[in-house]
Scaffold this active site. Sequence first.
Site, PDB file in Angstrom:
ATOM      1  CE  LYS A 205      74.809  57.065  43.989  1.00 16.37           C
ATOM      2  NZ  LYS A 205      73.823  58.200  43.703  1.00 16.37           N
ATOM      3  NE  ARG A 239      69.576  57.823  48.919  1.00 14.64           N
ATOM      4  CZ  ARG A 239      70.196  56.660  48.647  1.00 14.64           C
ATOM      5  NH1 ARG A 239      71.478  56.305  48.195  1.00 14.64           N
ATOM      6  NH2 ARG A 239      69.283  55.377  48.545  1.00 14.64           N
TER       7      ARG A 239
HETATM    8  N1  HH2 Z   1      71.253  57.071  44.634  1.00 16.11           N
HETATM    9  C1  HH2 Z   1      70.723  56.025  44.932  1.00 16.11           C
HETATM   10  C2  HH2 Z   1      69.263  55.777  45.212  1.00 16.11           C
HETATM   11  N2  HH2 Z   1      68.453  56.615  45.550  1.00 16.11           N
HETATM   12  N3  HH2 Z   1      68.064  59.038  45.866  1.00 16.11           N
HETATM   13  C3  HH2 Z   1      68.640  60.344  45.722  1.00 16.11           C
HETATM   14  N4  HH2 Z   1      67.813  61.420  46.084  1.00 16.11           N
HETATM   15  N5  HH2 Z   1      70.066  60.438  45.287  1.00 16.11           N
HETATM   16  C4  HH2 Z   1      70.774  59.627  44.890  1.00 16.11           C
HETATM   17  O1  HH2 Z   1      71.801  59.915  44.750  1.00 16.11           O
HETATM   18  C5  HH2 Z   1      70.174  58.340  45.194  1.00 16.11           C
HETATM   19  C6  HH2 Z   1      69.165  57.881  45.367  1.00 16.11           C
HETATM   20  C7  HH2 Z   1      71.633  55.009  44.749  1.00 16.11           C
HETATM   21  O2  HH2 Z   1      72.157  54.522  45.755  1.00 16.11           O
HETATM   22  P1  HH2 Z   1      71.869  53.110  46.792  1.00 16.11           P
HETATM   23  O3  HH2 Z   1      70.519  53.399  47.210  1.00 16.11           O
HETATM   24  O4  HH2 Z   1      73.107  52.981  47.574  1.00 16.11           O
HETATM   25  O5  HH2 Z   1      71.940  51.796  45.599  1.00 16.11           O
HETATM   26  P2  HH2 Z   1      70.723  51.224  45.009  1.00 16.11           P
HETATM   27  O6  HH2 Z   1      69.959  52.011  44.093  1.00 16.11           O
HETATM   28  O7  HH2 Z   1      71.444  50.019  44.417  1.00 16.11           O
HETATM   29  O8  HH2 Z   1      69.818  50.546  46.071  1.00 16.11           O
END
Ligand code: HH2
Length: 273
Positions: A205, A239
């Site tokens: 992040k 995660r």
């Molecule tokens: N972070 C993201 C998405 N979903 N869910 C939970 N429970 N906790 C988190 O910290 C979290 C989440 C963001 O990360 P990522 O899926 O890699 O990116 P994007 O939202 O751009 O798809």
Amino acid sequence: MGVLNVTPDSFSDGGLFLDPDAAVARARQLAGEGADLIDIGGESTRPGAEPVAEPEELDRVIPVIERLAETLEVPISIDTSKSTVARAALAAGASFVNDVTALAGDPGMAEVVAESGAQVCLMHMKGEPRTMQEDPRYDDVVSEVRAFLEQRLTFAVARGIPEQRIWLDPGIGFGKTLEHNLELIRRLGELVAIGRPVVVGASRKRFIGALTGRAEGERLAGSLAAAVIALERGASMLRVHDVAATRDALLVAGATLESERPGPLRPSLRGGK
Ligand code: HH2
């Protein structure tokens, strides 16, 4: 929890797994590397992201879940805040709902989770992805996040979701400054004290980039540092995008901490208990 984003625009793996064959292969790879749960998402929630229409989100994730459900040896989580997408994903074989709006984004979501017997992760977010990083402010970020998670936990239980199926997440990067993120990880014990297992998503992040000066793909070492501290402060699930490296880091950190204090809450991902 291994991350699989079936999106063109996710902040670190956007566009890599939009093709269903690539997504299925990636899920198998994450499971092979030691993930206990694969979190499949069809809508980016990165700061500034635009919402995705329901048919598009369904088209992205359902074929992938259908293909994985019968053969993947680990459970599947659907990362969505839409009840229709969650319902279809659970019917296709998912057993965990990861809702970044903590059941507040879609009035039908609590019922879908309650009826299905799925597990659910309730995450804290201040505002909405499009604008959440525009000057977020708190009096005390940890107290506010704790009060929010307690309130959403009470709501979920009142709507028929057994407490044993509920996980909580401070939502690292969701309406938080660098200092807010660090404080939430540093004082994670105050969220663990609520009594439900805590999920932490710090992997790759922006706050890690802010500290290290590194781009998304170069944040593994920083992500491992955050994962190890989160484990030490009582997180039950991390995660992450880089499963193999995180697994090794957590195994060594966990073995080192084992004799000092009881391990974190480790609810089963398989029986709903
Ligand atoms: N972070 C993201 C998405 N979903 N869910 C939970 N429970 N906790 C988190 O910290 C979290 C989440 C963001 O990360 P990522 O899926 O890699 O990116 P994007 O939202 O751009 O798809």
